[in-house]
Write an enzyme that holds these catalytic residues in place. Structure first.
Site, PDB file in Angstrom:
ATOM      1  N   ARG A 136       0.855  -1.233  -0.110  1.00 18.62           N
ATOM      2  CA  ARG A 136       0.010  -0.198  -0.063  1.00 18.62           C
ATOM      3  C   ARG A 136       0.852   1.158   0.104  1.00 18.62           C
ATOM      4  NH1 ARG A 136      -2.139  -3.576  -1.417  1.00 18.62           N
ATOM      5  NH2 ARG A 136      -4.188  -4.793  -0.677  1.00 18.62           N
ATOM      6  N   SER A 186     -11.318  -1.859   2.321  1.00 20.92           N
ATOM      7  CA  SER A 186     -10.607  -2.535   3.617  1.00 20.92           C
ATOM      8  C   SER A 186     -10.052  -1.232   4.394  1.00 20.92           C
ATOM      9  CB  SER A 186      -9.406  -3.137   3.203  1.00 20.92           C
ATOM     10  OG  SER A 186      -9.900  -4.511   2.503  1.00 20.92           O
ATOM     11  N   GLU A 222      -5.783   1.910   6.619  1.00 24.87           N
ATOM     12  CA  GLU A 222      -5.260   1.953   5.201  1.00 24.87           C
ATOM     13  C   GLU A 222      -6.222   3.129   4.480  1.00 24.87           C
ATOM     14  OE1 GLU A 222      -6.337  -1.141   1.341  1.00 24.87           O
ATOM     15  OE2 GLU A 222      -5.335  -1.921   3.081  1.00 24.87           O
TER      16      GLU A 222
END
Length: 303
Positions: free
Chosen positions: A177, A227, A297
């Site tokens: 990420r 998420s 996230e």
């Protein structure tokens, strides 16, 4: 005249789409957020250059967004300029037989479908990931065993000084990420994907299978940022949250999904404050009961 007012006049002079007082809840998948005082929607690299040069000269740092699929925008709104690289900047083409070249505003759904239509494989994992190409590269989006880093050949971007540059390979600095763009502040303009020639029927079947898994397992019927937490080393965020009995936990209009514990959803007109409070509840209880520290996230955007 303030910077925002000057930007509006600048865009008018250069025929760049520029809107005022835009509700950010209409530009994010969470459907949360106050108004953006000024939102610019460039339709070309030249327009991106012009706007970034203006901001650079004015000494302001704009917020650059795509489809807003992982953004949690503050309830107070955004005072600095917002540059939305979206549908107005979404050209797509095939080059060299097996390379898919997309402007940053192309949605992943469109990119995957275009690849399938031209019998190119390698991008199926991204089918169903919300957002556009620019945002996906920015955060090295991934699912079902694939990530952007696996298929990105080169990325063309515009610096805050308005210079156009292209980086390839290791220079993209992909990680979990993470990419070079989470650090450098540049605006992604175009992405070149290296794919492979495959069988269109098999590609479509894989896309449909992955989409069916998403629909079955994820709470797509509610607004969310995808998420909510990154995967901690040694376990999965959703499993940890589930083991702590947090499914269905609510703060205001925000709720831990009962369908997939890894998703915090906008269940009932949630505010940014609701989501942040619920994030803390989850982090605190998971830390207390399991010892794991969950990192967000989704990106909290302030004014």
């Amino acid at each position: 005249m303030g910077t925002n007012e000057q930007l509006v006049e600048f865009c008018k002079e250069h025929q760049i789409t520029c809107l005022t007082n835009q509700p950010m809840k209409e530009y994010t998948s969470f459907e949360i957020g106050g108004d953006a005082k000024v939102m610019v929607k460039p339709s070309s690299i030249v327009q991106i250059q012009q706007v970034l040069r203006f901001c650079n000269t004015a000494g302001v740092t704009p917020l650059i967004i795509g489809n807003g699929s992982d953004l949690l925008v503050c309830d107070e709104g955004i005072a600095r300029p917002v540059i939305q690289v979206g549908g107005a900047f979404s050209g797509i083409r095939i080059e060299n037989g097996d390379q898919l070249v997309c402007e940053a505003g192309v949605t992943l759904a469109k990119a995957c479908t275009f690849a399938w239509e031209h019998s190119l494989t390698g991008m199926e994992f991204a089918y169903g990931i919300p957002g556009n190409v620019g945002g996906a590269v920015y955060m090295n989006a991934g699912a079902y065993g694939g990530e952007m880093k696996d298929i990105v050949a080169c990325v063309t971007h515009v610096t805050m000084a308005g210079e156009v540059e292209t980086i390839c390979g290791d220079a993209c600095n992909f990680g979990y990420r993470h990419s070079a763009y989470t650090d450098n502040g540049c605006c992604i303009a175009e992405v070149r994907f290296q794919l492979s020639v495959g069988d269109a029927t098999e590609i479509r079947a894989k896309m449909d299978d992955l989409m069916n898994r998403r629909v079955t397992k994820q709470p797509l019927e509610f607004p969310s940022g995808g998420s909510t937490f990154k995967r901690p080393v040694g376990d999965y965020a959703s499993a940890l949250i589930d083991r702590c009995g947090l499914k269905g936990r609510r703060v205001g209009g925000a709720m831990v999904s009962e369908k997939h514990a890894g998703f915090l959803i906008n269940y009932d007109h949630a505010t940014c404050a609701d989501v942040l409070a619920l994030v803390k509840v989850v982090q605190d209880e998971v830390k207390e009961k399991t010892g794991f520290e969950l990192e967000c996230e989704i990106k909290h955007i302030t004014g």
